[in-house]
Design an enzyme around this catalytic site. Structure first.
Site, short mmCIF file in Angstrom:
data_model
loop_
_atom_site.label_atom_id
_atom_site.label_comp_id
_atom_site.label_asym_id
_atom_site.label_seq_id
_atom_site.Cartn_x
_atom_site.Cartn_y
_atom_site.Cartn_z
N TYR A 8 -28.09 9.53 3.69
CA TYR A 8 -28.41 8.50 4.90
C TYR A 8 -27.60 8.72 5.95
O TYR A 8 -26.63 9.29 5.99
CB TYR A 8 -28.14 6.96 4.00
CG TYR A 8 -26.71 6.74 3.62
CD1 TYR A 8 -26.34 7.10 2.14
CD2 TYR A 8 -25.61 6.28 4.43
CE1 TYR A 8 -25.16 6.99 1.62
CE2 TYR A 8 -24.38 6.13 3.86
CZ TYR A 8 -24.16 6.21 2.71
OH TYR A 8 -23.12 6.38 2.03
N ARG A 49 -16.62 5.40 6.47
CA ARG A 49 -15.60 4.73 5.70
C ARG A 49 -14.58 4.52 6.84
O ARG A 49 -13.80 3.45 6.68
CB ARG A 49 -15.06 5.66 4.65
CG ARG A 49 -15.88 5.21 3.47
CD ARG A 49 -15.55 6.51 2.46
NE ARG A 49 -16.16 6.26 1.34
CZ ARG A 49 -15.92 5.51 0.15
NH1 ARG A 49 -14.78 4.94 -0.06
NH2 ARG A 49 -16.76 5.36 -0.65
N GLU A 53 0.78 -1.12 -0.02
CA GLU A 53 -0.04 -0.10 -0.01
C GLU A 53 0.73 1.28 0.02
O GLU A 53 1.72 1.37 0.86
CB GLU A 53 -0.90 -0.07 1.23
CG GLU A 53 -1.56 1.18 1.59
CD GLU A 53 -2.56 1.80 0.44
OE1 GLU A 53 -3.27 1.07 -0.16
OE2 GLU A 53 -2.54 2.93 0.22
N GLN A 54 0.53 2.30 -0.87
CA GLN A 54 1.36 3.44 -1.00
C GLN A 54 1.22 4.33 0.38
O GLN A 54 2.25 5.01 0.54
CB GLN A 54 1.03 4.36 -2.32
CG GLN A 54 -0.72 4.97 -2.08
CD GLN A 54 -0.84 5.54 -3.28
OE1 GLN A 54 -0.20 5.57 -4.30
NE2 GLN A 54 -2.09 6.37 -3.17
N ASP A 111 -12.20 -0.83 -8.73
CA ASP A 111 -12.21 0.21 -9.32
C ASP A 111 -11.10 0.16 -10.32
O ASP A 111 -11.29 0.86 -11.50
CB ASP A 111 -11.75 1.52 -8.50
CG ASP A 111 -13.16 2.31 -7.73
OD1 ASP A 111 -14.18 1.46 -7.91
OD2 ASP A 111 -13.16 3.23 -7.27
C1 LIG Z 1 -18.30 10.28 -4.12
C2 LIG Z 1 -18.10 8.76 -4.12
C3 LIG Z 1 -19.33 8.11 -3.39
C4 LIG Z 1 -19.15 6.75 -3.35
N1 LIG Z 1 -20.04 6.07 -2.38
C5 LIG Z 1 -20.19 4.79 -2.47
C6 LIG Z 1 -21.18 3.84 -1.90
O1 LIG Z 1 -21.87 4.49 -0.90
N2 LIG Z 1 -21.19 2.60 -1.89
C7 LIG Z 1 -20.34 1.77 -2.62
O2 LIG Z 1 -20.40 0.84 -2.71
N3 LIG Z 1 -19.42 2.53 -3.19
C8 LIG Z 1 -19.18 4.00 -3.29
N4 LIG Z 1 -18.16 4.57 -4.05
C9 LIG Z 1 -17.25 3.83 -4.57
C10 LIG Z 1 -16.30 3.26 -3.70
O3 LIG Z 1 -15.62 4.29 -2.92
C11 LIG Z 1 -15.08 2.79 -4.39
O4 LIG Z 1 -15.72 1.71 -5.54
C12 LIG Z 1 -14.34 1.73 -3.66
O5 LIG Z 1 -13.47 2.25 -2.82
C13 LIG Z 1 -13.23 0.96 -4.74
O6 LIG Z 1 -12.50 0.18 -3.94
P1 LIG Z 1 -10.91 -0.15 -4.25
O7 LIG Z 1 -10.41 -1.20 -3.35
O8 LIG Z 1 -11.00 -0.90 -5.89
O9 LIG Z 1 -10.24 1.11 -4.48
P2 LIG Z 1 -9.84 2.15 -3.45
O10 LIG Z 1 -10.59 2.31 -2.31
O11 LIG Z 1 -9.60 3.31 -4.04
O12 LIG Z 1 -8.40 1.51 -2.94
C14 LIG Z 1 -7.09 1.64 -3.70
C15 LIG Z 1 -5.90 1.53 -2.73
O13 LIG Z 1 -4.68 1.38 -3.57
C16 LIG Z 1 -3.95 2.26 -3.24
N5 LIG Z 1 -2.98 2.72 -4.26
C17 LIG Z 1 -3.34 3.42 -5.24
N6 LIG Z 1 -2.37 3.48 -6.24
C18 LIG Z 1 -1.35 2.80 -5.51
C19 LIG Z 1 0.16 2.39 -5.95
N7 LIG Z 1 0.55 2.77 -7.22
N8 LIG Z 1 0.90 1.54 -5.12
C20 LIG Z 1 0.30 1.25 -3.86
N9 LIG Z 1 -0.74 1.28 -3.41
C21 LIG Z 1 -1.63 2.26 -4.30
C22 LIG Z 1 -4.71 3.58 -2.51
O14 LIG Z 1 -3.84 4.35 -1.52
C23 LIG Z 1 -5.75 2.75 -1.92
O15 LIG Z 1 -5.69 2.43 -0.59
C24 LIG Z 1 -18.30 6.05 -3.95
C25 LIG Z 1 -17.39 6.61 -4.80
C26 LIG Z 1 -17.34 8.17 -4.87
C27 LIG Z 1 -16.52 8.93 -5.71
#
Ligand SMILES: Cc1cc2nc3c(=O)[nH]c(=O)nc-3n(C[C@H](O)[C@H](O)[C@H](O)COP(=O)(O)OP(=O)(O)OC[C@H]3O[C@@H](n4cnc5c(N)ncnc54)[C@H](O)[C@@H]3O)c2cc1C
Length: 388
Positions: free
Chosen positions: A212, A107, A33-34, A289
């Site tokens: 909510y 969160r 993790e970064q 994502d």
């Molecule tokens: C405004 C908004 C509201 C939202 N509300 C909801 C909701 O109510 N319900 C819901 O289900 N979803 C919601 N989402 C979406 C949700 O937040 C994301 O889909 C979810 O966090 C994706 O998880 P992830 O693990 O793929 O990515 P992330 O949670 O973004 O985690 C990625 C991780 O990778 C790390 N990282 C990135 N690049 C590197 C690198 N080069 N080297 C090492 N580490 C790195 C980051 O620091 C981070 O810790 C919302 C999004 C937004 C923008």
């Protein structure tokens, strides 16, 4: 290819859930993790049955249920008059219908619950991936601090701006033409808000506001059309004082009270990732994502990410040959996440219709919402795995 050692890039919702799911299957992974520490700031997240089913299975119920709020209803309201356009029960009714609860949780609680369940073993903080090179059946990981590591399988759980994705495709997220402001207010700050314990969408011309409850707070996401272009490098950009209040100036008094109760926050550009032709290549695979960033209008980004993690872990457990496991994972996940992505995009414009015939048609359809969207909430990740 036999089961390799696994490195996960990113300790967000997806990376940690995958780690926990693999650990349950006796498969060890290292997570990089970064960030120097795991701390999630800001708003809340809505976890639907398709996500909470998995989090409970991973043993997180005790950590997540107490701080979560279970909404009483899902209500759609007219932006100015505030009248109920449509309403559906949530609470126990939802849990009985979909087999798992709906939780509104901060969160920070979710991140903490996942991080505490994972612990500190095999978690490498302060490791920003900057390079990824494949040689034979191993990948070399290069980090910003100059250190390196190798792995047989690399999972890109590194979010919407994924560095790992660049080794599979040059597709990048596109700006939706809409942006959002997130905020947390105490219940006391909005005494004129009807049904504060419900999930509510207030729909109006060119904008909507979703809120909510999470504990003593009301969490909101206010979405507006524009700006036309998004030139900022990151997901957020500074907004001038009063931007949010001005956008909702003519709305119902409860909404005005809510947006005026918070200091002006940065503006979130809302982006989505066009569908990728593939999610894996050469010992690298994407999740969350990084693979399918979507607009937040179904509250499904995190829930789909959690589903990905459970299914990828299930496939890696089931098939010793990792290339077979990755093919099965992609087959099970690409179509479903694409459908949710597309539906979220359509929902965005439906929520922003001006008063008139189109809005009246939408409002009639909303009475059918639970049946129309049960395919999202009823999903049980174990069924496709059994059929695979
Ligand atoms: C405004 C908004 C509201 C939202 N509300 C909801 C909701 O109510 N319900 C819901 O289900 N979803 C919601 N989402 C979406 C949700 O937040 C994301 O889909 C979810 O966090 C994706 O998880 P992830 O693990 O793929 O990515 P992330 O949670 O973004 O985690 C990625 C991780 O990778 C790390 N990282 C990135 N690049 C590197 C690198 N080069 N080297 C090492 N580490 C790195 C980051 O620091 C981070 O810790 C919302 C999004 C937004 C923008």
């Amino acid at each position: 290819m036999d089961r390799p050692d696994i490195a996960v890039i990113g300790a967000g919702i997806g990376g940690l859930t995958l780690g926990l799911a693999l650990r349950r299957h006796g498969i060890r992974v290292r997570i990089y993790e970064q960030a120097p520490e795991l701390a999630e700031v800001g708003a809340a997240v809505a976890l639907a049955a398709n996500g909470t089913r998995i989090l409970r299975e991973l043993g997180l119920r005790a950590a997540l249920e107490p701080p979560s709020a279970v909404p009483t209803e899902l209500i759609y309201r007219h932006w100015a008059q505030g009248g109920r356009v449509a309403a559906h029960p949530v609470g126990r009714w939802y849990e009985e219908r979909f087999g798992a609860p709906f939780w509104g949780v901060h969160r920070a609680h979710l991140q903490r619950a996942l991080a505490e369940a994972w612990g500190t073993d095999d978690l490498h903080l302060g490791k920003e991936l900057t390079g990824l090179h494949r040689e034979g059946d191993r990948s070399e990981l290069v980090f910003a601090d100059g250190s390196t590591a190798t792995a047989g399988l690399v999972v890109g759980a590194d979010g919407i701006r994924s560095r790992v994705r660049a080794s599979i495709t040059d597709v990048v997220p596109v700006y939706s033409g809409t942006s959002g402001f997130r905020g947390l207010v105490t219940r006391d700050a909005v005494p004129n808000l009807p049904d504060p314990d419900a999930v509510q969408f207030w729909m109006g011309p060119g904008a909507h506001l979703l809120h909510y409850a999470t504990g003593q707070f009301i969490n909101f996401l206010a979405v507006v059309e524009g700006p036309e272009r998004w030139d900022a490098q990151g997901g957020t950009a500074e907004a001038a004082d009063g931007t949010l209040a001005e956008a909702f100036r003519d709305w119902h008094p409860a909404i005005r009270t809510m947006v005026e109760a918070v200091p002006q926050s940065p503006r979130w550009g809302l982006f989505a990732l066009p569908p990728l032709a593939r999610w894996s290549a050469d010992g690298v695979v994407l999740l969350g994502d990084a693979a399918h960033a979507m607009l937040p209008h179904h509250g499904q980004g995190a829930n789909q990410t959690i589903e990905d993690a459970a299914v990828l872990a299930g496939c890696l457990h089931r098939y010793d040959d990792v290339s077979v496991a990755l093919k099965a994972y992609e087959r099970l996940r690409r179509c479903r996440t694409r459908q949710v992505q597309r539906s979220s995009w359509v929902t965005s414009s439906l929520l922003h219709l001006p008063d008139g015939d189109a809005a009246a048609t939408r409002d009639r359809r909303l009475s059918n919402l639970v049946d129309d969207f049960s395919w999202i909430h009823a999903y049980d990740h174990r069924e496709p795995l059994l059929q695979a």
